[in-house]
Design a protein around this motif. Structure first.
Motif, mmCIF file in Angstrom:
data_model
loop_
_atom_site.group_PDB
_atom_site.id
_atom_site.type_symbol
_atom_site.label_atom_id
_atom_site.label_comp_id
_atom_site.label_asym_id
_atom_site.label_seq_id
_atom_site.Cartn_x
_atom_site.Cartn_y
_atom_site.Cartn_z
ATOM 1 N N GLY A 42 34.502 41.589 39.116
ATOM 2 C CA GLY A 42 35.519 42.200 39.967
ATOM 3 C C GLY A 42 35.306 43.680 40.171
ATOM 4 N N GLY A 43 36.442 44.342 40.464
ATOM 5 C CA GLY A 43 37.815 44.062 40.086
ATOM 6 C C GLY A 43 37.935 43.691 38.603
ATOM 7 N N THR A 44 39.012 43.014 38.308
ATOM 8 C CA THR A 44 39.233 42.550 36.935
ATOM 9 C C THR A 44 39.700 41.099 36.977
ATOM 10 N N PRO A 45 38.786 40.147 36.793
ATOM 11 C CA PRO A 45 39.211 38.742 36.814
ATOM 12 C C PRO A 45 40.330 38.443 35.821
ATOM 13 N N GLY B 58 40.459 57.390 33.147
ATOM 14 C CA GLY B 58 41.703 56.683 33.475
ATOM 15 C C GLY B 58 41.823 55.383 32.706
ATOM 16 N N ARG B 59 41.349 55.387 31.465
ATOM 17 C CA ARG B 59 41.414 54.183 30.635
ATOM 18 C C ARG B 59 42.174 54.489 29.356
ATOM 19 N N ASN B 60 42.658 53.441 28.708
ATOM 20 C CA ASN B 60 43.498 53.699 27.556
ATOM 21 C C ASN B 60 43.352 52.587 26.523
ATOM 22 N N PHE C 48 41.192 42.066 42.015
ATOM 23 C CA PHE C 48 42.462 42.637 41.535
ATOM 24 C C PHE C 48 42.315 43.417 40.232
ATOM 25 N N CYS C 49 43.071 44.503 40.136
ATOM 26 C CA CYS C 49 43.116 45.305 38.903
ATOM 27 C C CYS C 49 44.560 45.712 38.647
ATOM 28 N N LYS C 50 44.913 45.847 37.369
ATOM 29 C CA LYS C 50 46.289 46.248 37.053
ATOM 30 C C LYS C 50 46.454 47.757 37.121
ATOM 31 N N SER C 51 45.343 48.479 36.947
ATOM 32 C CA SER C 51 45.385 49.933 37.150
ATOM 33 C C SER C 51 44.030 50.337 37.727
ATOM 34 N N ILE C 52 44.001 51.506 38.346
ATOM 35 C CA ILE C 52 42.775 51.913 39.039
ATOM 36 C C ILE C 52 42.109 53.062 38.269
ATOM 37 N N CYS C 53 40.844 52.869 37.923
ATOM 38 C CA CYS C 53 40.112 53.888 37.146
ATOM 39 C C CYS C 53 39.609 54.997 38.075
ATOM 40 N N SER C 54 39.539 56.187 37.523
ATOM 41 C CA SER C 54 39.238 57.366 38.352
ATOM 42 C C SER C 54 37.831 57.359 38.949
ATOM 43 N N TYR C 55 36.899 56.630 38.329
ATOM 44 C CA TYR C 55 35.507 56.667 38.791
ATOM 45 C C TYR C 55 35.162 55.490 39.679
ATOM 46 N N CYS C 56 36.127 54.612 39.897
ATOM 47 C CA CYS C 56 35.792 53.301 40.447
ATOM 48 C C CYS C 56 35.470 53.322 41.930
ATOM 49 N N ASP C 57 34.317 52.737 42.228
ATOM 50 C CA ASP C 57 33.833 52.648 43.595
ATOM 51 C C ASP C 57 33.731 51.177 44.019
ATOM 52 N N CYS D 199 36.350 40.810 31.593
ATOM 53 C CA CYS D 199 37.715 41.022 31.076
ATOM 54 C C CYS D 199 37.945 42.504 30.813
ATOM 55 N N ASN D 200 39.191 42.878 30.911
ATOM 56 C CA ASN D 200 39.590 44.176 30.358
ATOM 57 C C ASN D 200 40.174 43.921 28.974
ATOM 58 N N LEU D 201 39.952 44.861 28.095
ATOM 59 C CA LEU D 201 40.361 44.683 26.703
ATOM 60 C C LEU D 201 41.846 44.304 26.572
#
Ligand code: SF4
Length: 360
Positions: free
Chosen positions: A57-60, A127-129, A10-19, A90-92
């Motif tokens: 993940g994804g993003t645990p 696609g990150r912020n 699971f991710c809360k947003s999808i990054c443009s490069y993500c495969d 983790c995501n920041l």
């Protein structure tokens, strides 16, 4: 002893490069997913002692704290070795007191954070912020909870990126004092947002300069370059990833997770709904002796230290020079042999794939 990889898609947003295999976080699915994951672990885990657990993940960290606590509740069944490394990605933006408390309570001892870059132009494209100030505050918080092993991911060779931007990213990453840095040269994979936007990869020559700059800078700052793309402070090498590079066995649990058990390399289904119904089967390959050796060479030579030749020969009961054309490659200085370890020569790491192609 084995290692364990657990995939949280699971991710809360999808990054443009993500495969990677990922879906938007949706509580109805995440709960069902954790139940299916528990069933898989109950069915497959054979009770061995484990030397590392990697939750990726994804993003645990997109899971709620209650869900994370539940995940750790049912993975208590893994018999952890006394030195077991437990990594949580983790995501920041997800790093809060509550998250850190729940991870600490469950004996997570390594965090891996997908920062990637601090350059506005890069973040916009990826696609990150986030900002350096965010990262600084979060790192302070992480350290205050006693986490002493933190990896930061760095992406370089991002379209239109300059060498100066890479240097600036390195300067900022180093200010955060991570224990480990994993670097990735941006690959524009088919079916990603970047590919649909027809973003072009950077020229190979520039990519090479960036790679050389990263290696030289991190080495100068006291990081051990122990794998092609990975750098660690002394004693902070990723034990889990070394399992892969040492060609040792590991379980892969969860959607799209890969594992290596016995003679079999397998990947679970990438279909979330099939997985939720317990239909986990994806692809698998039974390896013969030659394939096992080839994997060991391809993975082992990623380590700068290389492969212990005596151990290899004992394991496979064959002289390495009978199985692979070592003599010409040593003569051409593509490979080196030092203290019983066969390695790619330092100045050839960048063209490692060409050397492996000659070997296998
Ligand atoms: S890069 Fe990581 S955070 Fe971004 S969409 Fe992919 S899995 Fe999610």
């Amino acid at each position: 002893m084995k290692a364990v990889y657990i995939h949280i898609p699971f991710c809360k947003s999808i990054c443009s490069y993500c495969d990677f295999c990922k879906v938007f976080y949706y509580p109805k699915w995440s709960y069902a997913y954790l139940k299916a994951l528990k069933e898989e672990i109950d069915d497959v885990y054979m009770g061995e002692e484990v030397q590392s657990i990697y939750i990726g993940g994804g993003t645990p960290s997109s899971l709620s704290c209650k869900e994370i606590d539940y995940l750790f509740y049912f993975i208590k069944k893994f018999k952890r070795a006394s030195f077991c490394e437990v990594t949580f990605e983790c995501n920041l933006e997800d790093i809060t007191d509550d998250l850190l408390k729940v991870l600490k309570k469950n004996k997570v001892n390594r965090l891996s954070i997908g920062i990637e870059s601090f350059q506005d132009q890069n973040l916009c494209l990826l696609g990150r912020n986030h900002s350096f100030q965010d990262a600084k505050e979060k790192m302070k918080k992480i350290r205050s909870y006693g986490f002493s092993n933190v990896n930061l991911d760095l992406i370089y060779a991002i379209s239109k990126e300059s060498l100066k931007m890479v240097k600036d990213d390195l300067r900022l990453f180093l200010k955060l004092k991570p224990d480990h840095i994993s670097t990735y040269s941006l690959m524009i994979e088919p079916h990603t947002i970047l590919a649909h936007q027809h973003i072009k990869p950077i020229q190979e020559e520039i990519d090479r300069k960036m790679y050389d700059t990263i290696c030289a800078t991190l080495k100068r700052k006291g990081y051990l370059h122990y794998e092609v793309s990975n750098f660690a402070k002394k004693g902070k090498e990723s034990r889990h990833n070394l399992t892969y590079w040492n060609n040792e066995e590991y379980y892969g649990f969860g959607l799209s997770a890969s594992g290596y058990l016995g003679n079999v390399r397998y990947t679970n289904t990438k279909n979330l709904f099939a997985y939720l119904k317990g239909n986990r089967k994806g692809e698998s390959q039974i390896l013969d002796q030659k394939e096992k050796m080839d994997h060991e060479v391809m993975l082992g030579l990623r380590k700068l230290k290389g492969i212990n030749v005596a151990e290899f020969e004992k394991k496979y009961q064959i002289k390495m020079s009978d199985a692979y054309p070592l003599t010409p490659l040593l003569k051409q200085k593509d490979l080196t042999l030092k203290k019983g370890y066969l390695a790619i020569s330092d100045d050839k790491i960048y063209v490692m794939n060409e050397i492996l192609a000659k070997m296998i």
